[in-house]
Design an enzyme around this catalytic site. Structure first.
Site, PDB file in Angstrom:
ATOM      1  N   ASP A 334      -4.284   5.718  -6.959  1.00  0.00           N
ATOM      2  CA  ASP A 334      -3.109   5.073  -6.382  1.00  0.00           C
ATOM      3  C   ASP A 334      -2.953   5.602  -4.965  1.00  0.00           C
ATOM      4  O   ASP A 334      -3.615   6.569  -4.573  1.00  0.00           O
ATOM      5  CB  ASP A 334      -1.882   5.424  -7.231  1.00  0.00           C
ATOM      6  CG  ASP A 334      -0.675   4.539  -6.969  1.00  0.00           C
ATOM      7  OD1 ASP A 334      -0.677   3.791  -5.973  1.00  0.00           O
ATOM      8  OD2 ASP A 334       0.280   4.602  -7.761  1.00  0.00           O
ATOM      9  N   HIS A 335      -2.094   4.978  -4.191  1.00  0.00           N
ATOM     10  CA  HIS A 335      -1.699   5.519  -2.895  1.00  0.00           C
ATOM     11  C   HIS A 335      -0.379   6.264  -3.091  1.00  0.00           C
ATOM     12  O   HIS A 335       0.673   5.635  -3.168  1.00  0.00           O
ATOM     13  CB  HIS A 335      -1.490   4.396  -1.870  1.00  0.00           C
ATOM     14  CG  HIS A 335      -2.723   3.633  -1.534  1.00  0.00           C
ATOM     15  ND1 HIS A 335      -2.715   2.273  -1.289  1.00  0.00           N
ATOM     16  CD2 HIS A 335      -4.006   4.017  -1.385  1.00  0.00           C
ATOM     17  CE1 HIS A 335      -3.937   1.861  -0.995  1.00  0.00           C
ATOM     18  NE2 HIS A 335      -4.744   2.903  -1.053  1.00  0.00           N
ATOM     19  N   LEU A 555       2.811   2.026  -6.171  1.00  0.00           N
ATOM     20  CA  LEU A 555       2.542   0.932  -7.112  1.00  0.00           C
ATOM     21  C   LEU A 555       1.277   0.186  -6.715  1.00  0.00           C
ATOM     22  O   LEU A 555       1.152  -1.021  -6.904  1.00  0.00           O
ATOM     23  CB  LEU A 555       3.742  -0.018  -7.214  1.00  0.00           C
ATOM     24  CG  LEU A 555       5.117   0.641  -7.302  1.00  0.00           C
ATOM     25  CD1 LEU A 555       6.220  -0.394  -7.482  1.00  0.00           C
ATOM     26  CD2 LEU A 555       5.171   1.683  -8.387  1.00  0.00           C
ATOM     27  N   HIS A 556       0.328   0.950  -6.159  1.00  0.00           N
ATOM     28  CA  HIS A 556      -0.972   0.412  -5.753  1.00  0.00           C
ATOM     29  C   HIS A 556      -2.066   0.887  -6.707  1.00  0.00           C
ATOM     30  O   HIS A 556      -3.112   1.365  -6.297  1.00  0.00           O
ATOM     31  CB  HIS A 556      -1.304   0.844  -4.326  1.00  0.00           C
ATOM     32  CG  HIS A 556      -0.466   0.192  -3.285  1.00  0.00           C
ATOM     33  ND1 HIS A 556      -0.568   0.505  -1.943  1.00  0.00           N
ATOM     34  CD2 HIS A 556       0.486  -0.759  -3.360  1.00  0.00           C
ATOM     35  CE1 HIS A 556       0.298  -0.213  -1.248  1.00  0.00           C
ATOM     36  NE2 HIS A 556       0.943  -0.989  -2.091  1.00  0.00           N
ATOM     37  N   SER A 557      -1.825   0.762  -7.985  1.00  0.00           N
ATOM     38  CA  SER A 557      -2.780   1.227  -8.988  1.00  0.00           C
ATOM     39  C   SER A 557      -4.058   0.404  -8.933  1.00  0.00           C
ATOM     40  O   SER A 557      -4.017  -0.827  -8.786  1.00  0.00           O
ATOM     41  CB  SER A 557      -2.162   1.112 -10.378  1.00  0.00           C
ATOM     42  OG  SER A 557      -0.950   1.827 -10.449  1.00  0.00           O
TER      43      SER A 557
END
Length: 623
Positions: A334-335, A555-557
């Protein structure tokens, strides 16, 4: 109990998931192959013509704990995040993340995509092959066959005649329906004055190193008349595709595999959406292909419930092994993001009153948007940013933990930034426990985290909480990068004329007598020419402790069904085929084998368009 949908027993193509990428692929294929029947099963609610999804400023509705449009996946406790359980949300509705996200238009560098080919052998996925899916590239083949010219994704309304942007696609990009706020202008102005080598630019998304270390007013996935550019409305809804059925509230339990071939999927009507729906498991068959497109947080779980994954994980859940693919659910990434809330003078316009649902502000904003898409509902509150890559003089500031990573991954790749520094012009959270102040939230997001986690099923129950470990801050280089970026953001924000102090509990707690502690108590802006703060080793420890207590997900999974060789932990091949099973593909943001510095919506658009091209060719046609 009555079933909410009437679903036929068989379709040509069945999509398990109707998120950002899934809507693109299904919509493109339905338009190109009108004789094929296509079914999309999405576990979340429908979004058609719903203002909460169409209005960018309404996105606050989706971050509330009771929102049915987001699915919350809670990690296991970890010492790396001070023993916390981290909540990582994901879109849970038709259109997925594209229907609920923060709308930043942020594309990767060319080398990010080329890495997928050069490091993982994914032929067909280079930047030269993927970028044309976003922008119109004239080809000599057009004279011979117009059908060989791919339909492009982008219509770039932010500026005309930019060579790396598209102007004839369904997704519109602009600066939104509201003017750039004064507090955002201040962030740009002060940032340039503080960071002498970093200038203002009107382009930080051209896929090259020219986009780095430039402060910018950032375009968004919003049309110039203030509408969200989601994939549900622009590829599926209102397209009159009679051969495409999109069913909301349908939770896919597993893919049914017979003799090594995917023949369909089992599903239940999602009781989180249709509370009184029957819970019997139903089967729908796929004559040609099953496509799993449920996103990085759900696609690996569907595969594992189908018997596809690591043997010991499947056996622990009591699921027979159909295909042993150990990479499923591995290498979650993730980020990570560091949020830095500050108080601003209430005379400046922000999103706070709208998000607190101040009646007068809400009414005025709604009237403006209904009239012409302008006003606060026409923007997302994310307006300015800089992609930070350290200069040679700054490398020492990152410390010894980061240097090996720099030498290995960044030094010889000049188009890779390490941090995305930006600002939200409001506090996107429940403010009921806070005084009615106005806030801004600068934040830094880590572009290429070294930390890794995992996501696996814990049982065969599709509603059960998964075994999720975020892995956040488990690598020391990630901590060092966030620490460096926090200092950068603080130096800029405390000099903004609108600054009225830090929201103390949401910042590091320094020891008494520290210069950083003294400055944290300031409630007025610092002069531009004041010296930068000098941090002691104890101050750095305080920042690191604060990071571990507050670090969150953007929320960049991605990466949980990686596209790479099987013997390197891969789950799908370059044609998106799941190893060991025929007629089964995965097409969503779970497939990237390595991270990129863009938001995952940009990736989902690329993956959705590319998947449509791949599948169309296999079906004997083209898009």
């Amino acid at each position: 109990m009555t079933a909410p949908h009437s679903i036929q027993p068989e379709y040509d193509l069945v999509f398990a998931g109707g998120g950002s990428a899934g809507c693109i692929t299904a919509g493109r294929l339905a338009a190109a192959f009108p004789n094929l029947s296509i079914l999309v099963l999405e576990s979340g609610p429908a979004t058609k013509n719903n203002k909460e999804h169409m209005q960018p400023g309404h996105l606050i509705a989706h971050v509330l704990p009771n929102a049915k449009t987001m699915q919350h996946v809670i990690s296991q406790p970890s010492e790396h995040v001070a023993g916390r359980r981290v909540d990582v949300s994901t879109g849970h509705c038709v259109g997925g993340g594209s229907s609920v996200n923060w709308l930043y238009y942020n594309r990767p560098s060319a080398s990010d995509l080329d890495d997928w080919v050069n490091e993982y052998g994914n032929d067909g996925w280079s930047s030269k092959e993927l970028i044309p899916l976003l922008i119109k590239v004239l080809s000599p083949l057009r004279v011979l066959s117009p059908k060989l010219i791919l339909l492009k994704a982008e219509t770039y309304e932010a500026a005309p005649n930019k060579p790396t942007h598209g102007y004839d696609g369904p997704l519109k990009i602009s600066f939104g329906g509201h003017k750039l706020l004064e507090v955002s202008k201040q962030f740009l102005d002060v940032g340039v004055q503080m960071e002498k080598s970093r200038l203002v630019s009107d382009e930080i998304n051209d896929f090259t190193a020219n986009s780095l270390n430039r402060f910018a007013n950032v375009p968004k996935w919003i049309s110039s008349n203030g509408r969200r550019s989601d994939t549900a409305h622009h590829y599926v809804y209102n397209k009159n595709l009679s051969n495409l059925s999109v069913m909301d509230g349908c939770l896919v339990n597993r893919v049914v595999v017979e003799n090594g071939v995917a023949i369909g999927v089992e599903y239940v009507f999602d009781k989180r959406i249709y509370e009184s729906s029957p819970q019997d498991v139903r089967l729908v068959k796929a004559r040609k292909l099953v496509v799993v497109a449920a996103g990085a947080m759900n696609s690996p779980l569907i595969l594992e419930r189908s018997g596809i994954g690591r043997k010991e994980i499947l056996e622990r859940a009591g699921i027979p092994v159909v295909a042993e693919v150990p990479g499923v659910g591995h290498d979650y990434q993730d980020h990570t993001v560091c949020l830095m809330p500050y108080i601003v003078d209430p005379s400046y316009e922000t999103m706070n009153k709208l998000w607190r649902k101040d009646p007068a502000t809400w009414e005025t904003a709604m009237e403006q948007w209904d009239k012409d898409g302008s006003g606060l509902f026409g923007t997302s509150g994310l307006e300015v940013a800089v992609k930070l890559r350290p200069t040679a003089d700054e490398l020492a500031d990152l410390g010894p933990d980061f240097l090996p990573v720099w030498n290995e991954s960044f030094r010889d790749r000049p188009d890779k930034p390490i941090i995305w520094l930006s600002m939200i012009v409001g506090l996107p959270a429940d403010q009921s426990a806070l005084p009615p102040l106005d806030f801004i939230v600068p934040f830094n997001s880590l572009n290429y985290p070294r930390s890794r986690g995992h996501l696996h099923i814990a049982s065969a129950d599709p509603y059960a909480e998964p075994d999720f470990q975020s892995g956040f801050l488990s690598h020391p280089a990630d901590v060092a990068a966030h620490r460096w970026a926090y200092k950068k953001g603080h130096e800029i924000t405390r000099r903004m004329p609108s600054f009225r102090g830090a929201l103390g509990p949401a910042h590091p707690t320094y020891s008494e007598g520290s210069a950083a502690a003294a400055q944290m108590a300031a409630q007025a802006p610092t002069p531009i020419d004041a010296p930068k703060l000098t941090y002691t080793a104890a101050d750095d420890e305080a920042i690191d402790a604060w990071l571990r207590n507050t670090i969150w997900s953007t929320l960049h999974s991605l990466g949980t069904c990686a596209m790479k060789p099987f013997d390197k932990g891969g789950v799908v091949d370059p044609k998106l085929n799941v190893y060991g099973v025929k007629n089964l593909k995965v097409a969503d943001v779970s497939i990237p084998p390595s991270n990129v510095h863009s938001n995952t919506y940009s990736l989902a658009v690329l993956i959705g368009e590319k998947a449509a091209v791949i599948i169309a060719k296999e079906l004997g046609g083209s898009i």
